[in-house]
Every structure is written in C-alpha cells, then in structure tokens.
Design an enzyme around this catalytic site. Sequence first.
Site, mmCIF file in Angstrom:
data_model
loop_
_atom_site.group_PDB
_atom_site.id
_atom_site.type_symbol
_atom_site.label_atom_id
_atom_site.label_comp_id
_atom_site.label_asym_id
_atom_site.label_seq_id
_atom_site.Cartn_x
_atom_site.Cartn_y
_atom_site.Cartn_z
ATOM 1 N N CYS A 199 0.784 -1.143 0.138
ATOM 2 C CA CYS A 199 -0.168 0.048 0.028
ATOM 3 C C CYS A 199 1.146 1.304 0.030
ATOM 4 O O CYS A 199 2.015 1.177 -0.295
ATOM 5 C CB CYS A 199 -0.919 -0.062 1.035
ATOM 6 N N GLY B 258 2.520 0.766 3.758
ATOM 7 C CA GLY B 258 2.759 -0.582 4.218
ATOM 8 C C GLY B 258 2.002 -0.726 5.572
ATOM 9 O O GLY B 258 1.480 -1.675 5.895
ATOM 10 N N HIS C 270 13.084 -15.270 13.337
ATOM 11 C CA HIS C 270 12.734 -15.040 14.847
ATOM 12 C C HIS C 270 11.213 -15.270 15.036
ATOM 13 O O HIS C 270 10.931 -15.858 15.930
ATOM 14 C CB HIS C 270 13.244 -13.951 15.429
HETATM 15 C C1 RB5 Z 1 -3.826 5.029 0.013
HETATM 16 O O1 RB5 Z 1 -4.143 6.272 -0.310
HETATM 17 C C2 RB5 Z 1 -3.214 4.958 1.373
HETATM 18 O O2 RB5 Z 1 -3.902 5.410 2.515
HETATM 19 C C3 RB5 Z 1 -2.820 3.487 1.497
HETATM 20 O O3 RB5 Z 1 -2.222 3.048 0.633
HETATM 21 C C4 RB5 Z 1 -2.022 3.151 2.707
HETATM 22 O O4 RB5 Z 1 -0.820 3.985 2.596
HETATM 23 C C5 RB5 Z 1 -2.555 3.014 4.111
HETATM 24 O O5 RB5 Z 1 -1.829 2.500 4.820
#
Ligand code: RB5
Length: 149
Positions: A66, A69, A99
């Site tokens: 994302c 992450g 671990h």
């Molecule tokens: C999306 O814009 C963003 O909020 C998502 O990809 C992510 O970073 C959330 O943790």
Amino acid sequence: MQVAFGTDHGGFDLKDTLVQEIESLGHEVLDHGAFKYQPDDDYPDFAEAVAGSVSEGLASKGVLLCGSGVGASIAANKVPGVRASVCHDEYSARQGVEHDDMNIICLGARIIENELAKELIRVFLSAKFSGVERHKRRLGKVIDIENKA
Ligand code: RB5
C-alpha cells in the site's frame, strides 16, 4: 512456493515489478489484485484476501503493498494465523521470518524504491523460521494472545 500478493492503488505502480521478481525466483503468485489502477480502492480488501490465503494455507507467504505498508499490515494482522509487518530494511525482512515466523511482508510503495523492494522480497522469501527454542517459546506466546482475543 505459493505467494499470495495484493496491492491497493498506493502500491499499484510497483506491482508488476514485484510479481515478476517473485516469479523469477521460481515461486507461483496467487494474485489478489488490484488488477487495474483505481484511486478509490481500499487496502483492507486486498489485505483480507492475501491474509485469508495465508491463513488457510493456500499460500505459504504473502506480499502486500500500500502507500506506506501500515494500513495493509494492520488489516492483515486481524486474520488469525497471520503475522504481518512493514519491513523496509533487509535485517527486519530476514529476522522477522527467522525469529518471529512473519508470513506476510508489507511494503510502502511510496516510501521505498524499486530495487530495495525487490531485495526485500528476495530476503523475505528465502528466509526460514529458525525453530530455535526461545523463538518457538515467544511465537507460542504470540499465538496465546491471539487465542485469548
Ligand atoms: C491510500 O491512499 C493509502 O492511504 C494506503 O495505500 C496506505 O498507505 C495506508 O496505509
């Protein structure tokens, strides 16, 4: 091994690069999308799909992307049996498996560049849980927390 993969729009640009990397290492990708760039898609949908595949044993490990992450990690960890974490350095990507028996790596595509992401995938997929007694004991305590929740 089977590797479940998912990304929202925040990681979509990195998807093809990483899917190719995983396949080039001889693994099979279980692709949970996104299958096209949709700026209003939601990371929990992809996190749930990847986490479900790992939890059910359809995939041995998972990769989630994302923007940071973080959201993907939070969502994936809601699924029993999943141990997901954001790892943006090689030490954590390796030690998290050796671990902590981490089974999903979460990457922030807006944070790291492509070559580092590929290296993190290589390290994560090649690492194995050590099975050392103290790590098994700690993992058991983590599983106890999950079972109590
Ligand atoms: C999306 O814009 C963003 O909020 C998502 O990809 C992510 O970073 C959330 O943790």
